[in-house]
Write an enzyme that holds these catalytic residues in place. Structure first.
Site, PDB file in Angstrom:
ATOM      1  N   GLY A 149       0.655  -1.187  -0.021  1.00 48.25           N
ATOM      2  CA  GLY A 149      -0.109   0.018  -0.165  1.00 48.25           C
ATOM      3  C   GLY A 149       0.774   1.200   0.048  1.00 48.25           C
TER       4      GLY A 149
ATOM      5  CD  GLN B 151       3.149   5.955   2.644  1.00 50.52           C
ATOM      6  OE1 GLN B 151       2.320   5.297   2.183  1.00 50.52           O
ATOM      7  NE2 GLN B 151       4.108   5.313   3.276  1.00 50.52           N
TER       8      GLN B 151
ATOM      9  CB  CYS C  86       4.670   1.870   7.268  1.00 51.84           C
ATOM     10  SG  CYS C  86       4.296   3.722   6.402  1.00 51.84           S
ATOM     11  CG  LEU C  87       6.205   1.062   1.150  1.00 51.48           C
ATOM     12  CD1 LEU C  87       5.971   1.292  -0.342  1.00 51.48           C
ATOM     13  CD2 LEU C  87       7.352   0.027   1.129  1.00 51.48           C
TER      14      LEU C  87
ATOM     15  CG  HIS D  71      -0.970   1.649   7.101  1.00 51.52           C
ATOM     16  ND1 HIS D  71      -0.078   0.936   8.119  1.00 51.52           N
ATOM     17  CD2 HIS D  71      -0.456   2.344   6.354  1.00 51.52           C
ATOM     18  CE1 HIS D  71       1.157   1.438   7.713  1.00 51.52           C
ATOM     19  NE2 HIS D  71       0.901   2.280   6.667  1.00 51.52           N
ATOM     20  CD  GLU D  72      -1.320   2.590   2.563  1.00 56.92           C
ATOM     21  OE1 GLU D  72      -0.791   3.694   2.518  1.00 56.92           O
ATOM     22  OE2 GLU D  72      -0.509   1.710   2.804  1.00 56.92           O
TER      23      GLU D  72
ATOM     24  CG  HIS E  18       0.108   7.028   5.206  1.00 60.78           C
ATOM     25  ND1 HIS E  18       1.051   7.485   5.882  1.00 60.78           N
ATOM     26  CD2 HIS E  18       0.280   5.628   4.940  1.00 60.78           C
ATOM     27  CE1 HIS E  18       2.021   6.384   5.976  1.00 60.78           C
ATOM     28  NE2 HIS E  18       1.368   5.312   5.683  1.00 60.78           N
TER      29      HIS E  18
HETATM   30 NI    NI Z   1       2.224   3.628   5.532  1.00 61.31          NI
END
Ligand code: NI
Length: 177
Positions: A56, A61, A101-102, A143-144, A147
């Site tokens: 995701g 991000q 998470c990236l 989660h996304e 963000h």
């Molecule tokens: Ni994330």
């Protein structure tokens, strides 16, 4: 359903911001129209997510303060999902899963979220999309969406844990500079 990637004839791997970058705390703006630029953003975000690899990615991000997320929890990249202006309409139950998470590379911690959600969004074509889902996909979407509101999964952890992660990330950043 499979999206045709790269309709604009070019795709880019975007730079992913890392915690504790303050840009990750910005509240993203709703998208007024799913324009060609937004579709390009979606394609680039999918490409960036697959390249990482991750399951995701949210526009903040990649330093774009717009309410756009992409997810694909399959191993063969067969179900790319792009959600524009996603909104959780209903949620049920709770489930705890290990999240990563990236923007917080190398960190995996259990987080509690709703087990089942109903989400309304616009798809890549600008059509209203209603999704009812549970399990990993539901967790990933929650989660996304976080963000988009400047929230990270580390915010659910204890202050002590978060401080430790922050230190680790800052050290990592110094090493790669
Ligand atoms: Ni994330």
């Amino acid at each position: 359903m499979r999206y045709i990637l790269g309709e604009t004839g070019h795709m880019s791997i975007l730079h992913v911001l890392h915690y504790p970058d303050p840009q990750l705390r910005i509240i993203a703006e709703p998208v007024p129209e799913v324009s060609r630029d937004i579709r390009t953003l979606i394609d680039d975000m999918l490409e960036t997510m697959y390249d990482a690899p991750g399951v995701g990615l949210a526009a903040p991000q990649v330093d774009v303060a717009k309410r756009v997320i992409v997810v694909d929890i399959t191993e063969d990249k067969s179900k790319p999902l792009a959600l524009v202006n996603p909104e959780i309409m209903r949620r049920q139950g709770t489930v705890q899963m290990e999240e990563g998470c990236l923007s917080v590379p190398g960190i995996y911690e259990p987080v509690e979220r709703a087990e089942w959600i109903k989400v309304r969004a616009l798809d890549r074509g600008g059509h209203v999309l209603d999704i009812e889902t549970d399990g990993v996909l539901a967790v990933c979407i929650q989660h996304e969406i976080d963000h988009l509101d400047g929230k990270l999964f580390v915010d659910y952890l204890s202050e002590l844990k978060r401080a430790r992660i922050r230190k680790k990330m800052e050290k990592l950043r110094r090493q790669t500079m």
